[in-house]
Design an enzyme around this catalytic site. Structure first.
Site, PDB file in Angstrom:
ATOM      1  N   GLU A  41       4.518 -29.113   7.369  1.00  9.68           N
ATOM      2  CA  GLU A  41       5.900 -28.175   7.359  1.00  9.68           C
ATOM      3  C   GLU A  41       6.805 -28.031   6.433  1.00  9.68           C
ATOM      4  O   GLU A  41       7.969 -28.593   7.392  1.00  9.68           O
ATOM      5  CB  GLU A  41       5.903 -27.497   8.347  1.00  9.68           C
ATOM      6  CG  GLU A  41       6.230 -26.179   8.585  1.00  9.68           C
ATOM      7  CD  GLU A  41       4.954 -24.826   8.235  1.00  9.68           C
ATOM      8  OE1 GLU A  41       5.937 -24.314   7.466  1.00  9.68           O
ATOM      9  OE2 GLU A  41       3.970 -25.555   8.825  1.00  9.68           O
ATOM     10  N   LYS A 172      -0.853 -28.282  29.489  1.00  9.86           N
ATOM     11  CA  LYS A 172      -1.218 -27.364  28.478  1.00  9.86           C
ATOM     12  C   LYS A 172      -1.588 -26.006  28.614  1.00  9.86           C
ATOM     13  O   LYS A 172      -3.005 -26.205  27.989  1.00  9.86           O
ATOM     14  CB  LYS A 172      -2.322 -29.164  27.278  1.00  9.86           C
ATOM     15  CG  LYS A 172      -1.557 -30.809  27.589  1.00  9.86           C
ATOM     16  CD  LYS A 172      -2.809 -31.509  27.279  1.00  9.86           C
ATOM     17  CE  LYS A 172      -1.733 -32.681  27.073  1.00  9.86           C
ATOM     18  NZ  LYS A 172      -2.672 -33.866  27.351  1.00  9.86           N
ATOM     19  N   ASP A 248       2.618 -36.739  23.542  1.00  9.56           N
ATOM     20  CA  ASP A 248       1.671 -36.229  23.046  1.00  9.56           C
ATOM     21  C   ASP A 248       1.666 -34.720  22.235  1.00  9.56           C
ATOM     22  O   ASP A 248       2.127 -33.641  23.418  1.00  9.56           O
ATOM     23  CB  ASP A 248       0.653 -35.753  24.558  1.00  9.56           C
ATOM     24  CG  ASP A 248      -0.745 -35.353  25.303  1.00  9.56           C
ATOM     25  OD1 ASP A 248      -1.101 -34.675  23.909  1.00  9.56           O
ATOM     26  OD2 ASP A 248      -1.030 -35.873  26.562  1.00  9.56           O
ATOM     27  N   HIS A 343       9.967 -20.404   0.525  1.00  9.08           N
ATOM     28  CA  HIS A 343       9.138 -21.238   0.225  1.00  9.08           C
ATOM     29  C   HIS A 343       8.502 -21.447  -0.690  1.00  9.08           C
ATOM     30  O   HIS A 343       8.148 -22.812  -0.632  1.00  9.08           O
ATOM     31  CB  HIS A 343       8.019 -20.288   1.664  1.00  9.08           C
ATOM     32  CG  HIS A 343       8.421 -21.081   3.306  1.00  9.08           C
ATOM     33  ND1 HIS A 343       7.352 -21.618   3.461  1.00  9.08           N
ATOM     34  CD2 HIS A 343       9.533 -20.198   4.197  1.00  9.08           C
ATOM     35  CE1 HIS A 343       6.881 -21.464   4.993  1.00  9.08           C
ATOM     36  NE2 HIS A 343       8.852 -21.148   5.159  1.00  9.08           N
TER      37      HIS A 343
END
Length: 362
Positions: A41, A172, A248, A343
């Protein structure tokens, strides 16, 4: 996979840049520090960079406070019924010091600090919460929970093994329990930004940013059914920071459950980000890779400190990175066309050489 069925190993290359420095103060560290972000990104780098520049223009930079920390693992047992579970739970709760001794005997760093429970039919869920030193603590907490289960079943035979993981952790997954009780490091970042800086550097006003935050992050999230979450894009900064420091990455699921607050204070902008589930560590799986080791060294997280303090530093830097990117995006979204223009300028330019005044996408 090789011809004989063995797993082969390779490396996935993710572009990484250092951004900043970010100026930070608080109960963990004070000073300026650049941070690494690994991401595809590309607008993320200039977005966080813009927020970092703001941090260097306000008194004290970003006040970063470590509120609490804990790593959780929930287990569940089967019993003959809720009555048995209630009676047994009362006895287990009364023996909490004994459970702490079981954990201390099995680990150099793990410390049992709290216990929560839920009873559903014939099931008894226990959520153990631990301090885990400089490790994020997943494996350490699981090993300690396994020892505790064995001890509990030996002491109270009416408990039958259910599972080492009962989803009441919750690992998670986006759940209310993590936001309420916390999982990982609970960190709050905040700063009071003078109006003149908001207008000149962010091309916005305190009123516009506060209004957008209420309408988008609070009302919009409620309409979407968000769970313990009211922010624009914490996950972007968390993922970039996690990948660069050997974390993680799946823990951004609960890590991105956080709350952004923006208020007009005496004409200036009070801006804060609260992250109750920031799961990071400086030791453990993923930290042995050369680039991770180099990044942790450069972040100052390889110093001789008391257990847990290097991880505290890492959490503070991660939370400050989130603050920078969140502020920059919200400021951009107060201006029609700015987000898309940024962008187009960044993602279509050769080599992604971008003006650091541009901002990131959601």
């Amino acid at each position: 996979m090789t011809e004989n069925g063995a797993m082969s190993e390779s490396v996935a290359a993710v572009p990484m840049r250092w951004v900043g420095p970010i100026r930070i103060s608080g109960n963990v560290l004070s000073g300026e520090q650049e941070v690494p972000l690994a991401t595809y990104e590309s607008p993320l780098w200039p977005s966080v960079g813009r927020g970092a520049r703001i941090s260097r223009l306000v008194d004290g930079g970003i006040a970063t406070t470590l509120v609490s920390e804990r790593m959780s693992r929930s287990v569940y047992f089967e019993t003959d019924g809720a009555g048995v579970s209630v009676r047994t739970l009362a006895e287990i709760t009364g023996a909490f010091a004994e459970l702490q001794d079981v954990v201390a005997a099995s680990s150099r760093f793990a410390q049992l600090i709290d216990l929560h429970s839920e009873i559903a039919g014939r099931l008894l869920f226990l959520r153990f919460e631990f301090l885990t030193g400089d490790a994020s603590g997943h494996n350490m907490a699981t090993l300690a929970a396994e020892r505790l289960m064995s001890h509990l079943m030996a002491t109270w035979p009416q408990l039958r093994y259910g599972s080492i993981s009962g989803n009441y952790c919750s690992d998670k997954k986006a759940t209310a329990v993590n936001g309420i009780l916390g999982r990982g490091k609970h960190v709050v970042t905040e700063a009071l930004i003078p109006r003149a800086i908001v207008e000149k550097r962010l091309r916005s006003t305190p009123e516009q940013i506060a209004r957008l935050n209420t309408n988008k992050n609070l009302v919009g999230t409620i309409l979407a059914g968000g769970l313990r979450s009211a922010n624009a894009h914490y996950a972007n900064m968390l993922l970039g920071f996690y990948l660069a420091t050997g974390q993680d990455a799946a823990n951004i699921v609960e890590g991105s459950q956080g709350i952004t607050q923006a208020e007009v204070d005496g004409g200036d902008l009070y801006f804060s980000c609260t992250l109750p589930n920031l799961i990071v560590g400086t030791v453990g799986n993923g930290k042995g890779l050369p680039f991770v080791e180099e990044n942790l060294q450069r972040l100052g997280c390889r110093e001789e400190r008391a257990p847990g303090e290097n991880a505290h530093r890492l959490a503070a830097l991660c939370a400050a990175s989130v603050w920078c990117g969140e502020l920059s995006l919200l400021a951009a979204q107060t201006n029609p066309g700015e987000l898309m223009a940024a962008h187009v300028a960044i993602e279509r330019s050769a080599g992604h050489n971008a003006d650091l005044n541009t901002s990131n996408q959601e």
